[in-house]
Design an enzyme around this catalytic site. Structure first.
Site, PDB file in Angstrom:
ATOM      1  N   TYR A 112      20.657  -7.186  40.385  1.00  0.00           N
ATOM      2  CA  TYR A 112      19.222  -7.264  40.065  1.00  0.00           C
ATOM      3  C   TYR A 112      18.605  -8.188  41.110  1.00  0.00           C
ATOM      4  O   TYR A 112      18.060  -9.221  40.789  1.00  0.00           O
ATOM      5  CB  TYR A 112      19.108  -7.843  38.649  1.00  0.00           C
ATOM      6  CG  TYR A 112      17.765  -7.838  37.978  1.00  0.00           C
ATOM      7  CD1 TYR A 112      17.024  -6.669  37.827  1.00  0.00           C
ATOM      8  CD2 TYR A 112      17.242  -9.013  37.438  1.00  0.00           C
ATOM      9  CE1 TYR A 112      15.814  -6.682  37.168  1.00  0.00           C
ATOM     10  CE2 TYR A 112      16.027  -9.033  36.770  1.00  0.00           C
ATOM     11  CZ  TYR A 112      15.316  -7.849  36.638  1.00  0.00           C
ATOM     12  OH  TYR A 112      14.119  -7.854  35.963  1.00  0.00           O
ATOM     13  N   ARG A 126       6.937  -9.071  30.145  1.00  0.00           N
ATOM     14  CA  ARG A 126       6.712 -10.397  29.552  1.00  0.00           C
ATOM     15  C   ARG A 126       5.516 -11.063  30.225  1.00  0.00           C
ATOM     16  O   ARG A 126       5.654 -12.075  30.925  1.00  0.00           O
ATOM     17  CB  ARG A 126       7.960 -11.282  29.727  1.00  0.00           C
ATOM     18  CG  ARG A 126       9.226 -10.717  29.100  1.00  0.00           C
ATOM     19  CD  ARG A 126      10.438 -11.599  29.377  1.00  0.00           C
ATOM     20  NE  ARG A 126      10.758 -11.679  30.800  1.00  0.00           N
ATOM     21  CZ  ARG A 126      11.524 -10.779  31.449  1.00  0.00           C
ATOM     22  NH1 ARG A 126      12.037  -9.763  30.812  1.00  0.00           N
ATOM     23  NH2 ARG A 126      11.755 -10.931  32.734  1.00  0.00           N
ATOM     24  N   GLU A 185      18.510   2.262  44.817  1.00  0.00           N
ATOM     25  CA  GLU A 185      19.400   1.145  45.108  1.00  0.00           C
ATOM     26  C   GLU A 185      20.340   1.482  46.256  1.00  0.00           C
ATOM     27  O   GLU A 185      20.467   2.638  46.657  1.00  0.00           O
ATOM     28  CB  GLU A 185      20.239   0.795  43.861  1.00  0.00           C
ATOM     29  CG  GLU A 185      19.388   0.565  42.609  1.00  0.00           C
ATOM     30  CD  GLU A 185      20.149  -0.104  41.485  1.00  0.00           C
ATOM     31  OE1 GLU A 185      21.217  -0.688  41.739  1.00  0.00           O
ATOM     32  OE2 GLU A 185      19.665  -0.036  40.347  1.00  0.00           O
ATOM     33  N   ASP A 217      20.124   4.685  39.989  1.00  0.00           N
ATOM     34  CA  ASP A 217      20.506   4.212  38.660  1.00  0.00           C
ATOM     35  C   ASP A 217      19.474   4.734  37.669  1.00  0.00           C
ATOM     36  O   ASP A 217      18.543   4.038  37.283  1.00  0.00           O
ATOM     37  CB  ASP A 217      20.545   2.674  38.689  1.00  0.00           C
ATOM     38  CG  ASP A 217      20.823   2.083  37.324  1.00  0.00           C
ATOM     39  OD1 ASP A 217      21.431   2.763  36.485  1.00  0.00           O
ATOM     40  OD2 ASP A 217      20.422   0.921  37.102  1.00  0.00           O
ATOM     41  N   GLN A 224      16.341   1.493  26.804  1.00  0.00           N
ATOM     42  CA  GLN A 224      16.725   0.203  27.384  1.00  0.00           C
ATOM     43  C   GLN A 224      15.988  -0.955  26.710  1.00  0.00           C
ATOM     44  O   GLN A 224      16.594  -1.974  26.368  1.00  0.00           O
ATOM     45  CB  GLN A 224      16.403   0.229  28.887  1.00  0.00           C
ATOM     46  CG  GLN A 224      16.798  -1.029  29.645  1.00  0.00           C
ATOM     47  CD  GLN A 224      16.335  -0.980  31.111  1.00  0.00           C
ATOM     48  OE1 GLN A 224      15.816   0.034  31.584  1.00  0.00           O
ATOM     49  NE2 GLN A 224      16.510  -2.072  31.825  1.00  0.00           N
ATOM     50  N   TYR A 228      18.459  -3.814  24.842  1.00  0.00           N
ATOM     51  CA  TYR A 228      19.058  -4.671  25.872  1.00  0.00           C
ATOM     52  C   TYR A 228      19.216  -6.142  25.480  1.00  0.00           C
ATOM     53  O   TYR A 228      19.975  -6.862  26.136  1.00  0.00           O
ATOM     54  CB  TYR A 228      18.293  -4.559  27.199  1.00  0.00           C
ATOM     55  CG  TYR A 228      17.086  -5.443  27.360  1.00  0.00           C
ATOM     56  CD1 TYR A 228      15.884  -5.125  26.736  1.00  0.00           C
ATOM     57  CD2 TYR A 228      17.143  -6.583  28.142  1.00  0.00           C
ATOM     58  CE1 TYR A 228      14.775  -5.925  26.895  1.00  0.00           C
ATOM     59  CE2 TYR A 228      16.037  -7.400  28.307  1.00  0.00           C
ATOM     60  CZ  TYR A 228      14.857  -7.063  27.690  1.00  0.00           C
ATOM     61  OH  TYR A 228      13.757  -7.860  27.846  1.00  0.00           O
ATOM     62  N   THR A 329      17.534  -2.445  41.826  1.00  0.00           N
ATOM     63  CA  THR A 329      16.376  -1.718  42.360  1.00  0.00           C
ATOM     64  C   THR A 329      15.791  -2.440  43.564  1.00  0.00           C
ATOM     65  O   THR A 329      15.563  -3.647  43.527  1.00  0.00           O
ATOM     66  CB  THR A 329      15.287  -1.604  41.274  1.00  0.00           C
ATOM     67  OG1 THR A 329      15.891  -1.112  40.096  1.00  0.00           O
ATOM     68  CG2 THR A 329      14.160  -0.689  41.724  1.00  0.00           C
ATOM     69  N   GLU A 343       7.540   0.519  37.810  1.00  0.00           N
ATOM     70  CA  GLU A 343       6.709  -0.323  38.676  1.00  0.00           C
ATOM     71  C   GLU A 343       5.566   0.480  39.288  1.00  0.00           C
ATOM     72  O   GLU A 343       4.426   0.019  39.344  1.00  0.00           O
ATOM     73  CB  GLU A 343       7.562  -0.923  39.796  1.00  0.00           C
ATOM     74  CG  GLU A 343       8.602  -1.913  39.318  1.00  0.00           C
ATOM     75  CD  GLU A 343       9.588  -2.227  40.434  1.00  0.00           C
ATOM     76  OE1 GLU A 343       9.331  -3.157  41.213  1.00  0.00           O
ATOM     77  OE2 GLU A 343      10.617  -1.517  40.537  1.00  0.00           O
TER      78      GLU A 343
HETATM   79 CA    CA Z   1      19.812  -0.893  38.354  1.00  0.00          CA
END
Ligand code: CA
Length: 396
Positions: A112, A126, A185, A217, A224, A228, A329, A343
């Site tokens: 990540y 968030r 990725e 991915d 998710q 998660y 990513t 995004e």
């Molecule tokens: Ca990923």
């Protein structure tokens, strides 16, 4: 100079020479090398059974000396006219081959490591707290994924079903994901394993890592976001991870090495990469149904593959031949540099306008997504990492 008739501007010149596993009609999968518009049948050209094992693992396990020796031999074969008669019969037109998963994947880890991506997701999910979690600049965050569902480019993407709960819902419901997404990725393939209990320092990257591929991915954001916390990604990711068929040797990326971005937090010694700059100046391109929607810049990644390798083993966890670890990513600061649709559409709130007049938030059935990448090559042009592609199919 080469006796090969290489197309002008090919990304598969002699400064690339990536390895893959291919077959032709009625023949068994075997190792090949992409050069121009052709694939060299390495099993036949070398007579070495290591290239007839249906994956690159056995060859990768031989280690960096063997990798360098074969690369030198290939270069000599393709440049010295006297080898032409021995080599040319084993060149197969690329458009007649079927590509297979190049590596029998051992363990699969996903990181990540793009600050732009992590901050974008933080702001989307968030908005009232700091975009980066407090550990982000101290260690490369990662999770263990599902090695058995890593498949080669072109594998259909069956829309996954699962539990999801929108913020306004009282209880979860079950059904096909409504927020199917990509993550563009770069993957790193481990050729030589390590001993349990012994960390691999970041300077040892070239002794262990064989090469680089592209990774998509695929991610079901609704699954998710419900599952998660607290253990991280699970069913929202494990239904499929696609990889490009050609593994570009680390040796082909020397000209692409760049310094990673300046770090504003002091690193612990095992992650201090001063003098070991393993940033890579790869430019990714993401296409939806043929339309270019994003150009994520890999050179901006905060954590490098060497740091990821060091972190992944610092507790003594061992590496195995065939391990795959992905960067996370890749996103840049620009809107057209974002490596995922969550995004690009800012959590679905700002649909992406497409050239055909339609818009997109997340993927629809029938959508094709193709990720390609190039890097500066040793010959002054750009080498290609090929592509990883997939089409979304209706949920079963
Ligand atoms: Ca990923």
């Amino acid at each position: 100079m080469s006796w090969l008739d290489l197309p002008a501007g090919t990304g598969f010149g002699l400064d690339n020479l990536p390895y893959g596993v291919f077959s032709t009609t009625g023949t068994a999968p075997r190792t090949g090398v992409a050069v121009g518009d052709a694939v060299l049948d390495l099993a036949a050209a070398t007579g070495d059974d290591v290239h007839a094992t249906r994956s690159l693992n056995a060859f990768m396990a031989r280690g960096p000396r063997a990798w360098a020796d074969l690369r030198a031999q290939l270069t000599e074969w393709f440049t010295d006219e006297t080898h032409r008669g021995d080599v040319e019969p084993y060149l197969v037109p690329h458009d007649t081959v079927t590509m297979h998963l190049p590596v029998e994947v051992a363990d699969y880890v996903d990181f990540y490591s793009s600050q732009d991506h992590a901050e974008n997701l933080g702001r989307v999910f968030r908005p009232d707290s700091a975009p980066l979690p407090p550990n982000w600049k101290h260690l490369p965050i990662g999770y263990h994924g599902r090695a058995g569902t890593v498949r080669v480019s072109g594998t259909p993407v069956v829309r996954p079903s699962g539990q999801r709960r929108a913020p306004a819902d009282d209880a979860p419901t079950f059904g096909p994901s409504q927020r199917l997404d990509i993550e563009a990725e770069v993957g790193f393939v481990v050729g030589v394993g390590s001993d349990l209990g012994t960390p691999v320092p970041l300077a040892a990257l070239p002794e262990h890592v064989f090469g680089v591929c592209l990774v998509n991915d695929w991610s079901a954001r609704d699954l998710q976001s419900w599952e998660y916390v607290p253990l991280g990604p699970f069913l929202g990711k494990s239904f499929l991870t696609s990889v490009s068929p050609w593994v570009v040797p680390l040796a082909a990326l020397e000209a692409a090495r760049v310094a990673p971005p300046a770090r504003d937090v002091a690193l612990l010694p095992y992650l201090d990469d001063t003098g070991e700059p393993w940033g890579l100046d790869l430019t990714l391109e993401v296409r939806l149904n043929g339309e270019l929607v994003s150009c994520p810049p890999f050179g901006r990644m905060y954590w490098t593959p060497a740091q990821q390798l060091a972190h992944m083993t610092v507790n003594g966890a061992s590496l195995r031949t065939g391990d795959l670890y992905a960067s996370g990513t890749v996103s840049g600061p620009g809107k057209d540099q974002r490596g995922s649709f969550i995004e690009l559409s800012w959590g679905g709130r700002e649909p992406l306008a497409l050239a055909d007049g339609t818009t997109r938030t997340f993927l629809e059935d029938g959508d094709d997504v193709t990720i390609t990448a190039t890097a500066p090559g040793a010959a002054g042009g750009r080498i290609s990492l090929g592509e990883v592609t997939g089409r979304v199919r209706h949920a079963r």
